[in-house]
Design an enzyme around this catalytic site. Structure first.
Site, short mmCIF file in Angstrom:
data_model
loop_
_atom_site.label_atom_id
_atom_site.label_comp_id
_atom_site.label_asym_id
_atom_site.label_seq_id
_atom_site.Cartn_x
_atom_site.Cartn_y
_atom_site.Cartn_z
N HIS A 119 0.90 -1.20 0.09
CA HIS A 119 -0.07 0.02 0.17
C HIS A 119 0.85 1.13 -0.09
CE1 HIS A 119 -3.41 -2.55 0.89
NE2 HIS A 119 -4.05 -1.67 -0.10
N ARG B 201 -10.28 5.07 -3.44
CA ARG B 201 -9.98 4.18 -2.05
C ARG B 201 -10.59 4.99 -0.78
NH1 ARG B 201 -5.30 2.34 -5.21
NH2 ARG B 201 -5.18 0.12 -5.28
N ARG C 214 -15.19 2.87 -3.29
CA ARG C 214 -15.10 1.54 -2.71
C ARG C 214 -15.33 1.94 -1.18
NH1 ARG C 214 -9.60 -1.75 -2.68
NH2 ARG C 214 -9.03 0.26 -1.45
N GLU D 68 -12.00 -9.91 -5.60
CA GLU D 68 -10.28 -10.17 -5.10
C GLU D 68 -10.15 -11.27 -4.26
OE1 GLU D 68 -9.29 -6.16 -3.64
OE2 GLU D 68 -11.06 -5.89 -2.38
N ASN E 299 -4.37 -6.85 -7.40
CA ASN E 299 -3.70 -7.26 -6.23
C ASN E 299 -3.87 -8.22 -5.16
OD1 ASN E 299 -2.61 -4.76 -7.54
ND2 ASN E 299 -3.68 -3.28 -6.23
N ASP E 300 -4.84 -7.90 -4.80
CA ASP E 300 -5.58 -9.15 -3.77
C ASP E 300 -5.33 -10.50 -4.49
OD1 ASP E 300 -5.36 -8.12 -1.13
OD2 ASP E 300 -6.80 -6.61 -1.56
N ARG F 242 1.06 -9.88 -0.95
CA ARG F 242 1.56 -8.75 -1.53
C ARG F 242 2.57 -7.92 -0.86
NH1 ARG F 242 -4.03 -5.70 -1.92
NH2 ARG F 242 -2.86 -3.72 -2.62
N CYS G 282 -9.25 -2.96 -11.48
CA CYS G 282 -8.52 -1.87 -11.05
C CYS G 282 -7.42 -2.07 -10.26
CB CYS G 282 -9.72 -1.24 -10.09
SG CYS G 282 -10.16 -2.00 -8.66
C1 PEP Z 1 -6.81 -4.66 -5.41
O1 PEP Z 1 -6.67 -5.56 -4.20
O2 PEP Z 1 -6.39 -4.94 -6.34
C2 PEP Z 1 -7.29 -3.36 -5.21
C3 PEP Z 1 -7.55 -2.44 -6.10
O3 PEP Z 1 -7.41 -2.82 -4.08
P1 PEP Z 1 -6.33 -2.51 -2.81
O4 PEP Z 1 -4.94 -2.55 -3.75
O5 PEP Z 1 -6.55 -1.13 -2.32
O6 PEP Z 1 -6.29 -3.66 -1.86
MG MG Z 2 -7.69 -5.13 -2.63
#
Ligand code: PEP
Ligand code: MG
Length: 755
Positions: free
Chosen positions: A367, A474, A510, A609, A632-633, A643, A680
């Site tokens: 993050h 976010r 979100r 996710e 990402n998740d 991650r 996203c």
């Molecule tokens: C993701 O998980 O891809 C996402 C867009 O949310 P974040 O990166 O904020 O967990």
């Molecule tokens: Mg996520």
């Protein structure tokens, strides 16, 4: 033979006098070696300085042939002196000639000396040179003598670090301490940052290392240790802090170290040898660093970080300096250098002054990386020992494209980068010219490009980039930078500002995605073994409906008279989505009853996710108005690879068949149900990956602001049907050898795509 003459304290006091004398650097060094030789009752004392070319040059000697000074140069893989430099450890030998690494230099005339004691000259764990004493007779150097010589080496370390010796060096053979360094890491956030180092957690600079009064210094050290222990105990007792999972483990480790007898003993010994309490902390920490940096065991390295922190805390106790006073002095063009940083800590800095970020850790989808990208800060991660090598104020270049850092760059590198900056500016101008062009591929497929945002500073990007909208807002970022839960009125204000900035363009909000590595400092949470798999995102929202309700209320009120899009993070079961949607409906009823204006239309979607949702796509699509893939998740959970853990975060390629098949499932299900599907995650921000997503059927992507230009430039040249022909057969390939990344790269090259 007796040991040190007059003892180390006398020596240090004499050294201080020499340091204060208005003599040339060479004279000072010459006097120092004479003093040390006399005090240690050694026939020889020599100083070797590590040069930029990683060789060791004899800078001063008492006892060896003086003509060899500045002439004798050896490699670090050569001889006993090289051994000490390389290993950063003292070496004491009563029969030096018998050592397998002994190498004889005729010009020095050292063949008659049998005993050898060499200590590394260390600063922040980095070797700057080697200090040697030698005796003709075979003798065993005592622990006290080794200790005394190490203490003396500290004075030399400060002298070398001050740059005083540079004047004595031949061009190109300067002392290595300030040498230019080209450090390789991993590209986290695109961009070039030119500026000066600001250490996120600055080492306390110790200026006075020689003590006047040993009794007083011992008492100061003991008092500071007492205070340090007490402050750790207090932190552990503080419920709010102590319950915060990982934090507690760190504090427990601190407590253990703060009571470690070995550590205490070493520092007290260093004080007894004549150092100030600060000097003793620094010396012991420098030794520890030097040793532990050579360890490859990740556990040991982690402990090194803890010890660094602890030593710094101790220095703060001794010097009475606190963090907040250092924060004020952020220069223009600051490049932050840190071991690691939380997203909230990064957001704490004055954004307008930060040009770059260098981390020793940091994964590409962690993050803090996402925040750096959102802020448009060039960032490079996984740069080994970056914080140990950089000094505050050092010139530095962060290349967030190549994943490289140039610390104290030479002139030609600086010039090359100045040219790169001009080139990028021209390219940015080209991207800006594309701003109003619709994102339509060569074969006529419209692929909407939205942007990811989360802060007020992101809003101007919407019009600057010509994005189709905000595909992921976010909302937790506002919560992460606050010092207490933002009130409904504050949330409402932000959401309205976002919708105003977007104008006609859609915004997808979100709901709060906290938990995992997104920690709110003011929120108590329970300790969890696996926070990424724990009580986070919608799970927390449903269990704490008050929090979710107030956020939804703020969103619905902000959306009055317009269309509103809300999506829920980390949905793992459709029942969670049903419950969350019911809360939206209840809030709508509540607002209606109280006469508030309502949105014209509310679309409610889910993020994909958690892999379980891949196997309930029909169920979720019959309920949700849209889906957005959080790659990402999703990739983290598909591959079970944390991650934010740099050792595994980038181990698996999201352009591999399993991940691509997962992404395809969602795109195809969306088509079947006639519902929009977006992606996203950070993946979409990279042009080659965006080729794959377009080929899989995605018609909307949400990317970081800086990526709209490059991804659009690529889309305008892309033939989607040709890309499908390359990619889709690979997803049917059962050989286990398919390499979509290589195939897409070759395709991009052959089609002249700007990747
Ligand atoms: C993701 O998980 O891809 C996402 C867009 O949310 P974040 O990166 O904020 O967990
Ligand atoms: Mg996520």
């Amino acid at each position: 033979m007796r040991g040190a003459l007059g003892g180390p304290r006398v020596l240090l006091r004499r050294l201080r006098e020499v340091m204060a004398e208005p003599v040339s650097a060479q004279d000072r060094l010459d006097k120092i070696v004479v003093l040390i030789a006399a005090n240690m009752v050694a026939e020889v004392c020599s100083v070797y300085v590590l040069r930029v070319d990683q060789t060791l040059e004899l800078y001063a000697t008492e006892g060896l042939n003086r003509d060899a000074v500045h002439l004798t140069v050896m490699r670090v893989d050569e001889g006993l002196v090289g051994h000490v430099a390389r290993e950063a450890e003292s070496l004491a030998l009563s029969d030096a000639h018998a050592h397998p690494e002994f190498s004889y230099r005729p010009e020095t005339g050292e063949e008659v000396y049998n005993s050898f004691l060499g200590v590394p000259i260390l600063r922040a764990g980095n070797t700057l040179g080697v200090l040697v004493v030698q005796n003709r007779a075979r003798r065993t150097y005592t622990e006290e003598e080794i200790e005394a010589l190490q203490t003396t080496a500290m004075v030399l370390a400060e002298m070398i670090a001050s740059g005083e010796l540079t004047a004595l060096a031949k061009p190109g053979a300067e002392p290595a301490v300030r040498r230019p360094l080209h450090l390789k890491g991993v590209a986290l956030a695109d961009g070039l940052g030119l500026g000066h180092v600001v250490l996120h957690e600055p080492r306390i600079k110790v200026t006075n290392v020689i003590a006047d009064d040993v009794v007083k210094e011992t008492a100061r050290l003991d008092a500071a240790i007492g205070k340090l222990r007490h402050s750790i105990d207090l932190m552990l007792e503080d419920d709010g802090l102590a319950k915060a999972g990982e934090h507690r483990d760190i504090l427990e480790a601190y407590r253990m170290f703060a009571h470690d007898r070995g550590w205490m003993h070493k520092m007290r010994e260093a004080v007894l040898s004549g150092l100030t309490a600060e000097g003793a902390v620094e010396r012991v920490q420098s030794d520890t660093r030097a040793r532990m940096m050579r360890a490859s065991d990740p556990y040991l390295r982690e402990r090194l970080h803890d010890l660094d922190d602890l030593a710094n805390r101790l220095l703060r106790e001794l010097t009475g300096r606190n963090r907040s006073s250092e924060r004020e002095a952020l220069p223009e063009n600051a490049i932050l250098v840190a071991r690691n940083m939380s997203p909230a800590a990064l957001l704490d800095y004055d954004r307008s002054r930060i040009r770059g970020l260098v981390l020793e850790e940091g994964g590409t989808t962690s993050h803090v990386t996402i925040v750096a990208r959102a802020l448009g800060i060039a960032a490079v991660g996984q740069v080994e020992n970056a914080a140990g090598l950089a000094d505050p104020g050092d010139p530095v270049i962060v290349d967030g494209q190549a994943g490289e850092v140039h610390l104290r760059p030479p002139g030609d590198v600086e010039e090359a980068y100045a040219e790169k900056v001009r080139f990028r500016a021209r390219r940015q101008a080209q991207y800006a010219a594309l701003r109003t062009r619709p994102s339509v591929t060569k074969d006529g497929v419209h692929i909407e490009l939205h942007l990811n945002a989360g802060l007020l500073v992101d809003l101007p990007h919407v019009t600057e980039t010509g994005a189709a909208g905000i595909g992921l807002f976010r909302t937790e970022l506002q919560f992460m930078i606050a010092s207490a839960f933002p009130r409904i009125s504050e949330q409402l204000k932000l959401y309205r500002a976002v919708l105003d900035a977007a104008g006609e363009r859609p915004v997808t909000f979100r709901t709060l995605d906290i938990g995992g590595d997104k920690v709110l400092p003011y929120m108590r949470t329970v300790e969890e073994e696996n926070p990424a798999l724990g009580w986070r995102a919608i799970r927390l929202g449903l269990d704490r409906p008050g929090l979710l309700r107030s956020q939804l209320r703020a969103l619905l009120r902000a959306g009055a008279g317009r269309e509103l899009r809300i999506m829920f993070p980390m949905v793992a079961a459709v029942e969670e989505f049903d419950r969350a949607r019911a809360i939206v409906e209840r809030e709508l009823t509540h607002l209606r009853k109280h006469g508030h204006g309502l949105p014209e239309k509310v679309y409610v979607g889910a993020m994909v996710e958690v892999p379980s949702l891949l196997f309930q796509l029909d169920e979720i699509l019959s309920r949700a108005d849209f889906l957005s893939v959080g790659s990402n998740d999703l990739v983290q959970f598909l591959y079970a690879a944390d991650r934010s853990n740099v050792r595994v975060a980038d181990r698996f390629d999201p352009l591999s068949p399993p991940a691509l098949r997962a992404f395809r499932l969602v795109a195809e299900a969306g088509l079947r149900h006639g519902k929009p599907v977006t992606l996203c995650g950070e993946l979409a921000s990279r042009p080659l990956e965006a080729v794959a997503l377009a080929a899989l059927g995605y018609r909307a992507l949400s990317v970081s602001p800086a990526s709209i230009g490059p991804v659009k430039a690529m889309m305008l040249e892309l033939d989607v049907s040709a890309a499908r022909k390359v990619l889709l057969p690979l997803l049917e390939d059962k050989s286990g050898m398919a390499d979509p990344r290589a195939a897409l790269s070759a395709f991009a090259k052959a089609s002249g795509l700007p990747i």
